[in-house]
Scaffold this active site. Sequence first.
Site, PDB file in Angstrom:
ATOM      1  N   GLY A  98      -1.376   9.788  -1.317  1.00 50.76           N
ATOM      2  CA  GLY A  98      -1.467   9.839  -2.763  1.00 50.76           C
ATOM      3  C   GLY A  98      -1.137   8.833  -3.655  1.00 50.76           C
ATOM      4  O   GLY A  98      -0.746   7.577  -3.070  1.00 50.76           O
ATOM      5  N   ASP A 129       9.097   2.561  -3.969  1.00 49.79           N
ATOM      6  CA  ASP A 129       9.640   2.201  -5.051  1.00 49.79           C
ATOM      7  C   ASP A 129       8.695   2.541  -6.080  1.00 49.79           C
ATOM      8  O   ASP A 129       9.302   2.185  -7.302  1.00 49.79           O
ATOM      9  CB  ASP A 129      10.161   1.130  -5.276  1.00 49.79           C
ATOM     10  CG  ASP A 129       9.370  -0.283  -5.170  1.00 49.79           C
ATOM     11  OD1 ASP A 129       7.951   0.008  -5.140  1.00 49.79           O
ATOM     12  OD2 ASP A 129       9.921  -1.449  -4.907  1.00 49.79           O
ATOM     13  N   ARG A 180      -5.877  -0.956 -14.242  1.00 50.23           N
ATOM     14  CA  ARG A 180      -7.245  -1.114 -13.575  1.00 50.23           C
ATOM     15  C   ARG A 180      -8.227   0.048 -13.896  1.00 50.23           C
ATOM     16  O   ARG A 180      -7.976   0.934 -14.428  1.00 50.23           O
ATOM     17  CB  ARG A 180      -7.301  -1.143 -12.143  1.00 50.23           C
ATOM     18  CG  ARG A 180      -6.511  -0.047 -11.344  1.00 50.23           C
ATOM     19  CD  ARG A 180      -6.258  -0.374  -9.955  1.00 50.23           C
ATOM     20  NE  ARG A 180      -5.990   0.913  -9.181  1.00 50.23           N
ATOM     21  CZ  ARG A 180      -5.749   0.819  -8.002  1.00 50.23           C
ATOM     22  NH1 ARG A 180      -6.029  -0.189  -7.145  1.00 50.23           N
ATOM     23  NH2 ARG A 180      -5.213   2.036  -7.357  1.00 50.23           N
ATOM     24  N   ARG A 187     -11.165   8.801  -3.714  1.00 51.46           N
ATOM     25  CA  ARG A 187     -11.403   8.066  -2.072  1.00 51.46           C
ATOM     26  C   ARG A 187     -12.014   9.193  -1.279  1.00 51.46           C
ATOM     27  O   ARG A 187     -11.661  10.326  -1.381  1.00 51.46           O
ATOM     28  CB  ARG A 187      -9.978   7.656  -2.010  1.00 51.46           C
ATOM     29  CG  ARG A 187      -9.510   6.518  -2.988  1.00 51.46           C
ATOM     30  CD  ARG A 187      -7.765   6.844  -3.231  1.00 51.46           C
ATOM     31  NE  ARG A 187      -7.364   5.774  -4.097  1.00 51.46           N
ATOM     32  CZ  ARG A 187      -6.952   4.780  -4.169  1.00 51.46           C
ATOM     33  NH1 ARG A 187      -7.106   4.039  -2.900  1.00 51.46           N
ATOM     34  NH2 ARG A 187      -6.733   4.001  -5.011  1.00 51.46           N
ATOM     35  N   ASP A 260      -8.003   5.941   3.049  1.00 47.87           N
ATOM     36  CA  ASP A 260      -7.609   6.123   1.550  1.00 47.87           C
ATOM     37  C   ASP A 260      -7.921   4.984   0.719  1.00 47.87           C
ATOM     38  O   ASP A 260      -7.555   4.839  -0.594  1.00 47.87           O
ATOM     39  CB  ASP A 260      -6.043   6.413   1.633  1.00 47.87           C
ATOM     40  CG  ASP A 260      -5.285   5.483   2.605  1.00 47.87           C
ATOM     41  OD1 ASP A 260      -5.556   5.169   3.491  1.00 47.87           O
ATOM     42  OD2 ASP A 260      -4.696   4.842   1.865  1.00 47.87           O
ATOM     43  N   ASN A 261      -8.651   3.816   1.490  1.00 47.54           N
ATOM     44  CA  ASN A 261      -8.881   3.037   0.436  1.00 47.54           C
ATOM     45  C   ASN A 261     -10.398   2.695   0.478  1.00 47.54           C
ATOM     46  O   ASN A 261     -10.938   1.530   0.361  1.00 47.54           O
ATOM     47  CB  ASN A 261      -8.256   1.641   1.245  1.00 47.54           C
ATOM     48  CG  ASN A 261      -6.749   1.475   0.950  1.00 47.54           C
ATOM     49  OD1 ASN A 261      -6.299   2.081   0.090  1.00 47.54           O
ATOM     50  ND2 ASN A 261      -6.109   0.678   1.846  1.00 47.54           N
TER      51      ASN A 261
HETATM   52  P1  AMP Z   1      -2.229   0.808   0.374  1.00 52.21           P
HETATM   53  O1  AMP Z   1      -1.965   0.520   1.727  1.00 52.21           O
HETATM   54  O2  AMP Z   1      -1.538  -0.099  -0.618  1.00 52.21           O
HETATM   55  O3  AMP Z   1      -3.397   1.215   0.070  1.00 52.21           O
HETATM   56  O4  AMP Z   1      -0.981   2.217   0.087  1.00 52.21           O
HETATM   57  C1  AMP Z   1      -0.949   3.097   1.182  1.00 52.21           C
HETATM   58  C2  AMP Z   1      -0.025   4.161   0.257  1.00 52.21           C
HETATM   59  O5  AMP Z   1       1.389   3.943   0.157  1.00 52.21           O
HETATM   60  C3  AMP Z   1      -0.602   4.941  -0.747  1.00 52.21           C
HETATM   61  O6  AMP Z   1      -0.367   6.123  -0.866  1.00 52.21           O
HETATM   62  C4  AMP Z   1       0.105   4.069  -1.884  1.00 52.21           C
HETATM   63  O7  AMP Z   1       0.432   4.733  -3.234  1.00 52.21           O
HETATM   64  C5  AMP Z   1       1.496   3.875  -1.277  1.00 52.21           C
HETATM   65  N1  AMP Z   1       2.368   3.009  -1.515  1.00 52.21           N
HETATM   66  C6  AMP Z   1       2.248   1.703  -1.356  1.00 52.21           C
HETATM   67  N2  AMP Z   1       3.076   0.771  -1.779  1.00 52.21           N
HETATM   68  C7  AMP Z   1       3.849   1.461  -2.625  1.00 52.21           C
HETATM   69  C8  AMP Z   1       5.279   1.583  -3.362  1.00 52.21           C
HETATM   70  N3  AMP Z   1       5.667   0.250  -3.559  1.00 52.21           N
HETATM   71  N4  AMP Z   1       5.738   2.443  -3.788  1.00 52.21           N
HETATM   72  C9  AMP Z   1       5.285   4.061  -3.517  1.00 52.21           C
HETATM   73  N5  AMP Z   1       4.443   4.083  -2.951  1.00 52.21           N
HETATM   74  C10 AMP Z   1       3.382   2.832  -2.334  1.00 52.21           C
HETATM   75 MG    MG Z   2      -4.466   2.246  -0.946  1.00 53.96          MG
END
Ligand code: AMP
Ligand code: MG
Length: 493
Positions: A98, A129, A180, A187, A260-261
């Site tokens: 999420g 965080d 953005r 997704r 999810d991306n």
């Molecule tokens: P990503 O690999 O950046 O696409 O992130 C994968 C998941 O981790 C998604 O659900 C992001 O919202 C969550 N996420 C990544 N970095 C953080 C962060 N610093 N704080 C909270 N959620 C994060």
């Molecule tokens: Mg992501």
Amino acid sequence: MSLLAEDTGAADLGLRWKPGFHTLGPAFLTDLRPTPLPDPYWVCRSEAVARELGLPAGWYESDTTLAALAGSLPIAGTSPFATVYSGHQFGVWAGQLGDGRAIMLGETEGGLEMQLKGAGRTPYSRGGDGRAVLRSSIREFLCSEAMHGLGIPTTRALCVTGSDAPVYREEAESAAVVARVAPSFVRFGHFEHFAANQREDELRALADYVIDRYYPACRTTERFNGSAYAAFLEAVSERTAALLARWQAVGFCHGVMNTDNMSILGLTIDYGPFQFLDGFDPRHICNHSDTSGRYAFNQQPNVAYWNLFCLAQALLPLIGDQEIAVAALESYKTVFPNEFEGRMRAKLGLHGAAEGDRTLIEGVLKLLAAGKVDYTIFWRRLSDYMADGNLEPVRDLFLDRAGFDAWLLSFSERHAGTGRAEAAELMRRSNPKFVLRNHLGQQAIEASRKKDHAAVATLLAVLEAPFEDHPDADAFAGFPPDWASTIEISCSS
Ligand code: AMP
Ligand code: MG
């Protein structure tokens, strides 16, 4: 320009907002407010995105706008929320994820959703965080706009606001927020979430919402026994194929192609450890965290197809027939190579298709790989050669001169009898002089860390028009310095 909207204490950006995704209801999202970013300052802005949104001239001149886009002040007319999705990460079911740090402000009347990424914790933050660091925010900002400049479908970035508030990754860094923008941030993982939880009503509501808003032609399909959901799957698959063809042709590597991306609109989304190739290496892995090479450059078209299978699996309850779902993915296998060859033909200055083009394309890629020749520089120099006839700058890139000469012969034969100037023109429109190489992003980041944000703006101006010559910016078009190969970009952002 923005003023405090009377009585509400909210900033008025001069935009009109509509509910958009929020109409789907509480099963899909959680209402919440961004967490204020302490003492925010501007890092960078895109006037092109501001215009697209319909922001008034001078939109950035007020402190309330700055505070609002940093998440520190509510924006009049918006009801912010975070959405829930799940997904497969590195090939493994990861369960619920999420918007862990991206908070949706809403949708403008012009149909653009806006998110603040790094705007604080949400119910989907898990251990995180809710913040984003300056370096990854600048990279996302620049690459969004660079991709758009290249003509590649992508989410856009309006601005980055920064703060000296510390954020802890491998070391203490500073926080930033990216504003953005995209028609939709849905997704593949949104669909997987409701399918995995056997919530078919929500799954159907989401599919209906996305089809009606973004894929209305699927409603009237006569194929797939008239299943709009199968037609939707096919349309997503074809957009994804076209996207992957464009990534591959320009030498772009997305470091984390988890489901999810993957954008349901076929946009490049979630810029983390991405990279434009320097020397051409089909097996290049741009994400330091990707130890198995799942997302190596040459794996990406297959990974996208694998991800589409996950989407098909999620949509199966709606499609109702496995064979039809599989059939809806079939065209990926022809659309991807056709789109890829089309893009590569343009890079070679060829207007029409001819037998042997595939051999010509494979031949040059093999030579580039054997010599790890700089991908962007090669194509631009080949374009210049078509314009001015000066072969040495291209030929000098290859140690295997005989191999290059043999390839060039077939290239020249293919061009025989066609207009050279016309070919050169097509090539210069198809082979960018500038891409966001890691070291260029890194230099801009270093400057921003020292509060010199002009470097990001200068780089942005070039990347917005990457096919133009920008004679003053030749330094951005050169070979990467030796230290570029030591830059390690990981999932940490
Ligand atoms: P990503 O690999 O950046 O696409 O992130 C994968 C998941 O981790 C998604 O659900 C992001 O919202 C969550 N996420 C990544 N970095 C953080 C962060 N610093 N704080 C909270 N959620 C994060
Ligand atoms: Mg992501």
